[in-house]
Scaffold this active site. Structure first.
Site, short mmCIF file in Angstrom:
data_model
loop_
_atom_site.label_atom_id
_atom_site.label_comp_id
_atom_site.label_asym_id
_atom_site.label_seq_id
_atom_site.Cartn_x
_atom_site.Cartn_y
_atom_site.Cartn_z
N TYR A 172 4.93 -33.09 75.38
CA TYR A 172 6.18 -33.83 75.60
C TYR A 172 6.82 -34.19 74.25
CZ TYR A 172 9.20 -37.75 77.09
OH TYR A 172 10.26 -38.61 77.31
N SER A 207 13.75 -38.95 73.02
CA SER A 207 12.74 -40.01 73.14
C SER A 207 12.37 -40.47 71.74
CB SER A 207 11.50 -39.44 73.84
OG SER A 207 10.40 -40.28 73.61
N LYS A 258 10.39 -32.93 72.60
CA LYS A 258 11.49 -33.83 72.22
C LYS A 258 11.83 -33.66 70.73
CE LYS A 258 12.19 -35.84 76.27
NZ LYS A 258 13.44 -35.69 77.04
#
Ligand SMILES: NC(=O)c1ccc[n+]([C@@H]2O[C@H](COP(=O)([O-])OP(=O)(O)OC[C@H]3O[C@@H](n4cnc5c(N)ncnc54)[C@H](O)[C@@H]3O)[C@@H](O)[C@H]2O)c1
Length: 271
Positions: free
Chosen positions: A176, A163, A180
């Site tokens: 999150y 991402s 990543k």
């Protein structure tokens, strides 16, 4: 270079043909492939000739419509319910590839969860679940698959869906984003460790895509219009925007690309 590295795997046996991106004769595992980006990649791979293990999460039904579509087009796929964060399930994914198709050439670590919560509200349970799904799962599934590729002498491909938030913080998604970031280092380290054996490891960075991960934009036209506006090309991405890159990275013409991250984001990283 340290002297204890194995010799290079050398150039591919078949020189690459810039016009061909065929995956014929190759077998892929695509995680989290019952919907969204994973589903589009799985379908594109079968269309490129690959045999595909379509992983769906324990809370997702068998993607029968996808299996039917692939079969109707003459493709080959099998669906396997598995939680990518659990070792026994990772083992079943690899076993499915070997049992049904006799080999494994491509792993796409696509499955992920967002675990949205502001920093002050994140619990250890959220941390554990996001890290297990987004980082630990890809790490150990890649390890299992790479060991099998090395055993079989396969010039394999490992592709991680990361991402833009691997390097750009996002309010309300700290875990999150951290997962990543870890995935970015995973891509680079594995690329380095596996380069001499002919296994490439790369990541694809979507920008803002219209999938379940962006539920607000999916459900609210005003939010979608706003999200469209943020993207320099003027629209959110669709899973189909990304599949050509995923096919290319999985195919025979990307042999000299490893440790790279390719942004497929309509320019979103620029703003
Ligand atoms: N949509 C975006 O804007 C966007 C942006 C950047 C990165 N990404 C990345 O792209 C990838 C695909 O996301 P998407 O947009 O298609 O979202 P999505 O939520 O539609 O797809 C994620 C898939 O992962 C599966 N999954 C979740 N936990 C799992 C588990 N433990 N085991 C197996 N499967 C599991 C889900 O069931 C789902 O099928 C993800 O890695 C995501 O982080 C998406």
């Amino acid at each position: 270079m340290p002297p204890d590295l194995p010799p290079s795997a050398g150039p591919p046996a078949q020189p690459s043909d810039p016009a061909v991106h065929s995956l014929r004769g190759r077998c892929a595992i695509v995680t989290g492939a019952s919907r969204g980006i994973g589903r589009a990649i799985a379908l594109a791979y079968t269309r490129a000739g690959a045999q595909v293990v379509i992983n769906h999460a324990p809370d997702q039904a068998v993607p029968q419509d996808l299996l039917d579509l692939i079969a109707a087009e003459g493709g080959q796929a099998v669906a396997v319910q598995a939680d990518v964060g659990r070792s026994a399930d990772q083992e079943r994914l690899l076993a499915a590839a070997l049992t049904h198709f006799g080999r494994i050439d491509i792993l796409v670590n696509n499955a992920a969860i967002k675990g949205k919560a502001s920093f002050l509200e994140v619990t250890e349970a959220t941390w554990d679940e996001v890290m297990r799904t987004n980082l630990q799962g890809p790490y150990f599934l890649a390890q299992r698959v790479a060991r099998e590729m090395l055993r079989a002498g396969t010039r394999g491909r490992i592709i991680n869906l990361s991402s833009l938030h691997e390097s750009k913080p996002l309010r309300g998604s700290s875990v999150y984003s951290i997962s990543k970031s870890g995935l970015a280092m995973l891509t680079m380290t594995l690329a380095l460790e596996l380069a001499r054996q002919g296994i490439t490891v790369n990541s694809i960075l979507p920008g803002s895509y219209l999938t379940q991960m962006n539920l607000l934009a999916l459900n609210d036209p005003a939010r979608k219009a706003d999200a469209d506006n943020w993207v320099p090309v003027g629209r959110m991405g669709l899973p189909e925007d990304l599949v050509a890159t995923a096919v290319f990275l999985a195919g025979p013409n990307s042999d000299y690309i490893t440790g790279s991250c390719i942004r497929v984001d309509g320019g979103l990283s620029l703003v």
